[in-house]
Design a protein around this motif. Structure first.
Motif, PDB file in Angstrom:
ATOM      1  N   TRP A 115     104.952 -73.618 -35.001  1.00  0.00           N
ATOM      2  CA  TRP A 115     104.825 -72.230 -35.455  1.00  0.00           C
ATOM      3  C   TRP A 115     103.445 -71.661 -35.129  1.00  0.00           C
ATOM      4  O   TRP A 115     102.857 -70.901 -35.896  1.00  0.00           O
ATOM      5  CB  TRP A 115     105.195 -72.111 -36.936  1.00  0.00           C
ATOM      6  N   ASN A 116     102.931 -72.035 -33.954  1.00  0.00           N
ATOM      7  CA  ASN A 116     101.630 -71.580 -33.511  1.00  0.00           C
ATOM      8  C   ASN A 116     101.772 -70.790 -32.209  1.00  0.00           C
ATOM      9  O   ASN A 116     102.490 -71.208 -31.308  1.00  0.00           O
ATOM     10  CB  ASN A 116     100.703 -72.791 -33.286  1.00  0.00           C
ATOM     11  N   MET A 117     101.076 -69.659 -32.106  1.00  0.00           N
ATOM     12  CA  MET A 117     101.084 -68.834 -30.900  1.00  0.00           C
ATOM     13  C   MET A 117      99.639 -68.602 -30.463  1.00  0.00           C
ATOM     14  O   MET A 117      98.878 -67.976 -31.195  1.00  0.00           O
ATOM     15  CB  MET A 117     101.767 -67.496 -31.170  1.00  0.00           C
ATOM     16  N   ASP A 118      99.274 -69.107 -29.286  1.00  0.00           N
ATOM     17  CA  ASP A 118      97.947 -68.861 -28.739  1.00  0.00           C
ATOM     18  C   ASP A 118      98.089 -67.907 -27.555  1.00  0.00           C
ATOM     19  O   ASP A 118      98.789 -68.210 -26.590  1.00  0.00           O
ATOM     20  CB  ASP A 118      97.290 -70.167 -28.303  1.00  0.00           C
ATOM     21  N   LEU A 119      97.431 -66.754 -27.653  1.00  0.00           N
ATOM     22  CA  LEU A 119      97.607 -65.667 -26.694  1.00  0.00           C
ATOM     23  C   LEU A 119      96.302 -65.317 -26.019  1.00  0.00           C
ATOM     24  O   LEU A 119      95.222 -65.489 -26.591  1.00  0.00           O
ATOM     25  CB  LEU A 119      98.139 -64.425 -27.418  1.00  0.00           C
ATOM     26  N   GLY A 120      96.402 -64.780 -24.807  1.00  0.00           N
ATOM     27  CA  GLY A 120      95.250 -64.280 -24.079  1.00  0.00           C
ATOM     28  C   GLY A 120      95.458 -62.825 -23.715  1.00  0.00           C
ATOM     29  O   GLY A 120      96.586 -62.370 -23.541  1.00  0.00           O
ATOM     30  N   LEU A 121      94.359 -62.078 -23.603  1.00  0.00           N
ATOM     31  CA  LEU A 121      94.430 -60.664 -23.254  1.00  0.00           C
ATOM     32  C   LEU A 121      93.240 -60.346 -22.358  1.00  0.00           C
ATOM     33  O   LEU A 121      92.100 -60.597 -22.734  1.00  0.00           O
ATOM     34  CB  LEU A 121      94.393 -59.800 -24.515  1.00  0.00           C
ATOM     35  N   GLY A 122      93.535 -59.791 -21.182  1.00  0.00           N
ATOM     36  CA  GLY A 122      92.454 -59.383 -20.285  1.00  0.00           C
ATOM     37  C   GLY A 122      92.220 -60.349 -19.162  1.00  0.00           C
ATOM     38  O   GLY A 122      92.768 -61.369 -18.996  1.00  0.00           O
TER      39      GLY A 122
END
Length: 122
Positions: A115-122
């Motif tokens: 139940w973990n979400m690691d996101l990147g932006l840019g």
């Protein structure tokens, strides 16, 4: 609706914004996006919605933490945020941060990542 794993779960994770130094409003202890990313800042709303767009839970981004510079990349600076949204239950989950739609995951996909979400932006 009860997902395949049964019952509600807490979704947690991180969002790392990458950009040149000019893309951040930063101090030594905190950072936030600016210009087109000014909605990415501590306290910004994080929603988990189901496949019909119904809100399942709401959380907030933590205060942004500046990361170390990587001078080998044009996106050499980072600003990291954490979030948690408690007690969500569905077959599919979509993350919305500020006014930005994030990824959609199935109940099984999230169960496989604890139940973990690691996101990147840019």
């Amino acid at each position: 609706m009860d997902g395949p794993e049964g019952g509600s779960h807490d979704v947690q994770g991180s969002l790392v914004r990458r950009d040149s130094y000019s893309g951040f409003d930063t101090s030594e202890s905190a950072c936030r996006g600016q210009d087109g990313y000014s909605d990415i800042e501590g306290g910004a709303q994080v929603q988990v919605v189901d496949s019909s767009g119904n809100t399942l839970g709401i959380g907030n981004l933590s205060e942004g933490r500046p990361g170390p510079a990587d001078y080998t990349s044009t996106h050499s600076y980072t600003c990291a945020f954490e979030f948690a949204v408690e007690s969500v239950d569905s077959d599919f989950y979509k993350l919305v941060i500020g006014h930005r739609d994030g990824p959609t995951n199935s109940d099984e996909d999230l169960a496989n990542t604890d139940w973990n979400m690691d996101l990147g932006l840019g």
